[in-house]
Each structure stands twice: as C-alpha cells, then as structure tokens.
Design a protein around this motif. Structure first.
Motif: not given
Length: 448
Positions: A216-221
């Motif tokens: 989840l960390r590198p993906l957008p809000i």
C-alpha cells in the motif's frame, strides 16, 4: 560428470557471498545468486527442492526433485550425482546445510542464496523477464524455449501482489506501471485510484502486516486494498494497523473455510519505514493534549534465540506501521551481531577467551529454556520452518531492509572484547545517550 557441465556450473557459481547474515563457519560451500541462477541453463544441473509438498504445489519449479528437508536423510540416494546439484529451500537456510552434506559425499553441490523466495523476488524485479518466466499455461515450444530461466509453475497473481484498474479489468502490468508513475512514495493526491489484491494466506506474523504495508505504501491515496490471510491473529492485527496508520478499514470477516478477508481504503500518507522522526511541532495531534511520538525502542541484553526472534517480529511489525524502530544491543545481545566467520583482529588473551566462549552469530544462539546442548535451538528452527515462520536471519534482513536501526553498545563491546570489524554490516555504534535519545521519542521501550 562431463567437463562441459563442470565448467558451466563453475562459471555460474560463487564460492562465497558477502552477506553478513550468511551461515559461514569457515566452510567453502559453493553458492549461486538468484540473478545467476536465472541465467543458468537448468538442463546442465539437477535442481533439489527442499520445501514441503504443499509449498511446491503452489509455487513450483519445473524439473526440480522435491525432497522435503526432514526426509533428506532417508532419501539422499535419490539425488543423482551425474551433474552439479543446485539446492534450494524457501529462504536458503536449510539448503546450506544440505549443500554441505552433499559436498561431503562427493556431490558438486551449490546453494541458491536466499532460497526460492529470493529467486521469485529477483524475477519480480524484472517485469519483462517475469512475463517470460511465469507459467501461464502456454505450452508452445517457442515460448518454452525463450530464455534460460526455469519456468515458475505459478500464475501471475501468485506473485503476491496483483494490481487492477478501477473496473478490475486492466492487466496487472499496466496497473503496476501506473502505480510506479506516482513516484517512490506513491502518495500523489488526485491520482487515479487503483484496486490492489494481496494474498497473505499461509504467512505468519508479522508477514501479513508487512506485506500489506509494503504493497500500500507506494500507491496513491484512494487505493482500495483487498487481502486474504489465514492466521488467526491477523483479525486483530489488521484492525489495529488500520487504526494506528490512519487508513480506513472497510470490512473484515472470516469465511467458512477459515480465510480472513479484509478491505482497506488508503486514506493516509505512509512514510517509508525508518524515515527520520518529525520535529515535535509536526508530530501527530493528541486529543488529550501534548504531542504524540510513536517510535519504538528495544534493548536486547539477552543473547537467546527465542527472545531475539520475538524482538525482530515486533520490530518488523512496528516498521510496517511506519514507525521508526531502534534496537540497542548490549552485553550478551552483542553476539547476535557478530559475523559467523572468525575475523582476524588483534586481541588480548582475555578478549580471546571471551570470544571463544561466546556464540559467534545467530546460528550459534541457544534457547532460554530447553536448549539441551543446542538441540532445542535446532528443533525450534525446524518447527518455525514447518509452520511457515520466517527464520531469525530472514527477520533480520527484513528489518534492515525496512530501515530498522541496529545499534551496538560501545562500552559493552570494550568489556567483552568485541571489535567493530567482527560485527555484521549495517550496525551503528552508540552509547547510553543514543539509547536515551531514542527512548525519549518512543512511546514504547522494551528491555529483553
């Protein structure tokens, strides 16, 4: 064995890998890196897979002989010796031992460093190569002939992370490229949301949480993550993780087969693990008044295997929540950081005596209870392997990869005659102020 086979294996192998966590007691077993293994012509070697049959069924390697580690003693005769033998397990620890056993019996045995997991991670880092290597059921001869890497008998989704577009119809590679375009932190507001699936079934704590956080960390809000897991503790862990990281838990349930299903919406920025702590005026808001600092500090005084495993499980869990983690090693805990191979440094007689009496590296650690002359430690490692729990060495690599600080107490090193040259790479030296500075910005400090 033909001269051509011997030469081919020699070209592709390393006598030693410079890994601080490798099991190296002075032996000279042959090793091969995942990158070189991918390039190796598999027809010139015998592949020996030490994983359990259920692991092989899900993530197999075509052409490999499967003999589980706990059966190798009775089935060793089934391993042909007409070609070099490349030995691998899940993370590379058991295969080192079997490689040494085979070498003692005259085999040209080679250990795959990092095991099958490292090989899959290497292939996943090469998107174009991964498409060629993953078995999608296409048995056409022209496809089978492409490249020299062995075929992975797993679908693309079994790479653990599967990205899909908003309508769930996009190909995973296209979504992955889109996610990558948002940059390394992935928190670009206004970007097109994605749906992402994480298969964490079979993983043990802190594996499911770490995998979800890393995904989840590198993906957008706005990204919606759906995950499946089978560990009972995951029901509690994922709810707490969402609460503490500020992400929205949409649903959490267990089906009739015992599989836990969770849906999470990314609603908060997620800094990289180990990122510098924010200044006091930038810390989180505490409704009860004051600032909130959520760093974690561990003091490892004991050199016991079981206690060390517990520390690194908690440290990895905290790193997965985006916390800054510091592990301060003192006295007997310093043995955890020692290189497994003897390092030639000038020492006094007393220092040499201390060094001879203390365990050198993680492989020599005993249990705090029921050690039984080292048998207990071997048993607990075997049980961890059979229960799909990461080894201590794997947990340590995972921790350093996620920015966990390893700090060795300089004063304790001086007393016990341990020199900096004897420590694994990546260890900082510090004193009481280093520990107190970390402790003052932590909301939890544990003495182990």
């Amino acid at each position: 064995m033909s001269h051509e086979h011997m030469r081919g294996a020699s070209d592709m192998t390393d006598k030693r890998i410079n890994s601080p966590l490798a099991d190296d007691d002075g032996d000279a077993i042959k090793r091969i890196t995942p990158a070189r293994f991918a390039e190796l012509d598999k027809s010139t070697v015998t592949l020996l897979d030490l994983r359990e049959p259920d692991e092989v069924l899900v993530h197999g390697l075509d052409g490999a002989i499967n003999i589980p580690f706990n059966q190798i003693g009775t089935r060793l005769s089934q391993v042909p010796n007409d070609k070099p033998v490349v030995v691998f397990c899940r993370v590379g620890d058991w295969s080192e031992q079997v490689t040494e056993i085979l070498a003692d019996r005259g085999y040209d045995a080679i250990n795959l460093d990092g095991g099958f997991q490292a090989y899959r991670e290497y292939l996943a880092s090469l998107p174009q190569q991964r498409e060629n290597d993953v078995d999608d059921g296409d048995a056409r001869p022209e496809k089978q002939a492409r490249g020299s890497a062995a075929t992975l008998s797993i679908p693309a989704a079994a790479q653990q992370i599967s990205l899909r577009g908003p309508e769930h119809e996009s190909k995973s590679t296209g979504a992955a490229d889109s996610a990558a375009s948002h940059g390394s932190n992935g928190d670009t507001d206004g970007a097109q949301p994605h749906a992402v699936f994480v298969d964490a079934k079979g993983l043990k704590c802190p594996g499911p949480i770490v995998k979800i956080a890393d995904t989840l960390r590198p993906l957008p809000i706005g990204t919606r993550l759906t995950a499946e897991a089978t560990e009972d503790a995951f029901l509690s862990d994922i709810a707490v993780w969402c609460e503490r990281t500020g992400n929205h838990l949409v649903s959490l349930e267990r089906d009739e087969n015992g599989v836990i299903h969770v849906v999470i919406d990314k609603t908060a920025h997620m800094p990289a693990p180990g990122a510098p702590a924010a200044a006091p005026q930038q810390t989180g808001f505490n409704p009860d008044g004051g600032d909130v600092r959520h760093d974690k500090t561990f003091v490892v005084f004991s050199g016991d295997l079981d206690k060390t495993i517990a520390v690194f499980i908690m440290a990895n869990g905290a790193a997965a929540m985006g916390r800054k983690v510091t592990i301060f090693f003192t006295f007997w805990g310093l043995n955890i950081l020692r290189k497994p191979k003897r390092v030639r440094v000038r020492k006094t007689l007393i220092e040499r005596m201390f060094g001879m009496m203390m365990p050198r590296g993680t492989r020599k650690l005993g249990l705090s209870r029921m050690n039984m002359g080292g048998i207990g430690a071997k048993m607990i490692r075997w049980i961890m392997k059979s229960k799909n729990v990461e080894s201590l060495e794997s947990l340590m690599r995972q921790a350093t990869d996620h920015g966990v600080r390893l700090v060795a107490c300089q004063m304790s090193m001086d007393i016990m005659g341990i020199h900096q040259e004897e420590l694994i790479d990546g260890v900082e030296l510090g004193g009481v102020s280093t520990f107190l500075g970390s402790g003052e910005t932590s909301d939890m400090s544990l003495f182990v």
